[in-house]
Structures are given as structure tokens and as C-alpha cells.
Design an enzyme around this catalytic site. Structure first.
Site, mmCIF file in Angstrom:
data_model
loop_
_atom_site.group_PDB
_atom_site.id
_atom_site.type_symbol
_atom_site.label_atom_id
_atom_site.label_comp_id
_atom_site.label_asym_id
_atom_site.label_seq_id
_atom_site.Cartn_x
_atom_site.Cartn_y
_atom_site.Cartn_z
ATOM 1 N N LYS A 155 1.188 4.446 6.897
ATOM 2 C CA LYS A 155 0.938 5.351 5.516
ATOM 3 C C LYS A 155 1.396 6.819 5.847
ATOM 4 O O LYS A 155 2.130 7.079 6.615
ATOM 5 C CB LYS A 155 -0.723 5.729 6.147
ATOM 6 N N SER A 178 0.856 -1.343 -0.013
ATOM 7 C CA SER A 178 -0.152 -0.158 0.035
ATOM 8 C C SER A 178 0.738 1.456 -0.036
ATOM 9 O O SER A 178 0.457 2.417 -0.440
ATOM 10 C CB SER A 178 -0.795 0.076 1.252
#
Length: 312
Positions: A184, A127
């Protein structure tokens, strides 16, 4: 010290299993201690790298090189104890209690360092690609973020003394399941309004007095770099910039924005979010293959573990 002393064989075996390299301090062999200590660190790093990505088909998935150390330390230290030369000078660390104290001191220092200062993490998914890829190892700086854990166990909680900036890559506890850690990139800060539309980010920073000088929405700059085909998809790579931070992202030309699945916030458009106080809006760099704030909401400040400072 006295020249009649000799290390006990059974204790050297016990220390070899429990304390591993430290058993060589007990048998009065400091050079062997440093050899096995460095070897243990290197082998542990290799094991971490090999097992960072679960792969049932790989031959090494059920094998750990650290097992060699676990076997070698007690056997080698027992042989040294059996052949011990009583005429050699016995150092201060060559006793059962001094060896144990040395181990406890090192363990406590490592425990405190990993809990309050720095912690390693493995990247299991894509991701954050291309910035972080599966199998990459990162070091996270934890000091000042107030969320102190050791091997998943909560040790201490405090008010954060550090604030994150746009563009920081952070590790945090997944809000819907705090037992899972996510990594993230911070896009929105407390008070920001964020829009993700047509694969572009628009940010309106917090304005305290709502005066006429308040900034409006501004698109986050991104520059096209190249296109690459992967698994039948056309992926476009861009250089994105948030303030002074620049990084690569990739977008899937065959993937539409899944607006209907976005986290809905009352009073806003489906692809727009207002970041509450003490919360952050985060995205993955692999925008079309990332489960992030677009889908499950913002990250509470108390969930932040730390900021990524080093990758290998």
C-alpha cells in the site's frame, strides 16, 4: 594440476540435480556454468511473471520452465564427464569440495542479500492500480526497516533505523494476519490526524507544542486526468500529490464511501483517525477497490518489510 583426473559420472548427475549450474564447475567447464547460470536466472524470471496471477484456465499454470534446467543440467554434465578429455588443464574449481564451496558462497551471499537488502515481490491484486497492476514485479528495499525475513521465515528483528515518508509505497505484514504481505501507499505518519471523506484525503500533521502556529487539516491535492469505463463502472483517474511525491489514483463514480465499515477509533469521527506513535496509515491507489487502513486500522512500524524501489 594432474592430467589423469576425470570427473565421476554419478557425482556430476547428483550435483546437476542438487546444485544445478554448479555441476559444470565440477566437470571443469566454466563457460557452461555461466551459460546455465544466466539461463536459470532468465527462466526463473519468466516463471515468476507467468505465475504471478493465478489463472486455472491458463495452460501454463501447472508448468514451470525451470523444470527444463533441472533435467538438462544433470544430463549435460554427465555427458561432459563421460567424454572428458584428461589432457586438458584441470582448474582449481574442478573438484567435489571446491564446487560445493562455490555453491555455498553464492547461496550465502544470495541469502544475506534477500534477507537484509532487497527482496522481490509479485503484485497479485489491483488495489494499487494504476501504479501497480496484477502481475507486476517489484523490488523492495529492506535495509533499515528491522523486519528481516527469508521466504516467509523470520530471521531477525531489530529497531528500525529508517522512517517512512508520505507517498512511499511499502510492503508490510497484514496486521490481522502477519503471514500475509500487503503493499500500500503511506498516507499518514505517526501523530497525524487523517480524514477520508467524499473520496478526498485531509491530513493534519503532528504538532508537538499545540501552539497557535500548528497546521490545520489540509486536503491532499489531486488533479483530474481522464475518465474510463471498466466493467460497467465509470472510473476517474487523478494525479495526487503528497509533498514531492506524485502518483495516479482512480476513483469509482458508482461506489459510495463505506463509512459504516470503517475501522472505528474511540474519540474520533467514523471517517477520521489519529495515528499512534510507531504506526502508519496506508491506502491503496485504487481507492474504491482496496482493503486498507480505513477498514482494519493502522500498520505497526514493526510490520514494515520495506519500501518499493523498482517495478518491472
Amino acid at each position: 594440476m594432474e592430467n589423469s583426473w576425470k570427473p565421476k559420472g554419478w557425482l556430476s548427475i547428483l550435483y546437476g540435480f542438487v546444485l544445478q549450474p554448479f555441476t559444470f564447475l565440477y566437470v571443469n567447464k566454466a563457460k557452461l556454468f555461466w551459460f546455465y547460470f544466466i539461463l536459470t536466472v532468465l527462466v526463473s524470471l519468466i516463471d515468476t511473471k507467468l505465475h504471478a496471477i493465478p489463472n486455472k484456465e491458463a495452460w501454463y499454470q501447472s508448468i514451470y520452465l525451470t523444470w527444463i534446467i533441472l533435467i538438462a543440467c544433470p544430463l549435460h554434465s554427465f555427458l561432459v564427464a563421460r567424454r572428458y578429455d584428461k589432457s586438458q588443464v584441470r582448474k582449481w574449481y574442478a573438484s567435489w569440495w571446491a564446487t560445493l564451496v562455490c555453491f555455498l558462497v553464492v547461496f550465502i551471499l544470495m541469502f544475506l542479500g534477500r534477507t537484509f537488502l532487497f527482496e522481490p515481490f509479485s503484485i497479485p491484486a489491483s488495489s494499487m492500480s494504476p501504479s501497480l497492476n496484477p502481475g507486476d514485479q517489484v523490488i523492495v528495499s529492506k535495509k533499515g526497516y528491522g523486519n528481516y525475513k527469508y521466504l516467509g521465515m523470520q530471521i531477525y528483528k531489530a529497531e528500525p533505523s529508517k522512517a517512512l515518508q508520505r507517498g512511499d509505497v511499502v510492503v508490510f505484514q497484514y496486521p490481522l494476519n502477519p503471514s500475509i504481505d500487503y503493499v500500500k501507499r503511506v498516507i499518514g505518519l505517526p501523530g497525524d490526524k487523517v480524514i477520508y471523506r467524499n473520496k478526498s484525503i485531509f491530513i493534519k500533521p503532528l504538532c508537538l507544542d499545540e501552539s497557535t502556529d500548528c497546521p490545520s487539516f489540509k486536503e491532499v491535492e489531486k488533479k483530474y486526468k481522464f475518465t474510463q469505463k471498466e466493467d460497467g463502472s465509470e472510473l476517474k483517474y487523478y494525479q495526487e500529490s503528497l509533498g514531492r511525491v506524485s502518483y495516479e489514483i482512480k476513483l469509482n463514480s458508482n461506489h459510495i464511501d463505506l463509512t459504516s465499515r470503517y475501522f472505528y477509533q474511540a474519540g474520533t469521527m467514523p471517517d477520521e483517525w489519529l495515528i499512534p506513535d510507531n504506526h502508519y496509515f496506508v491506502l491503496g491507489d485504487n481507492r474504491d477497490n482496496s482493503l486498507d487502513s480505513r477498514y482494519w486500522g493502522v500498520v505497526p512500524e514493526s510490520n514494515i518489510v520495506g519500501k518499493v524501489t523498482f517495478k518491472w
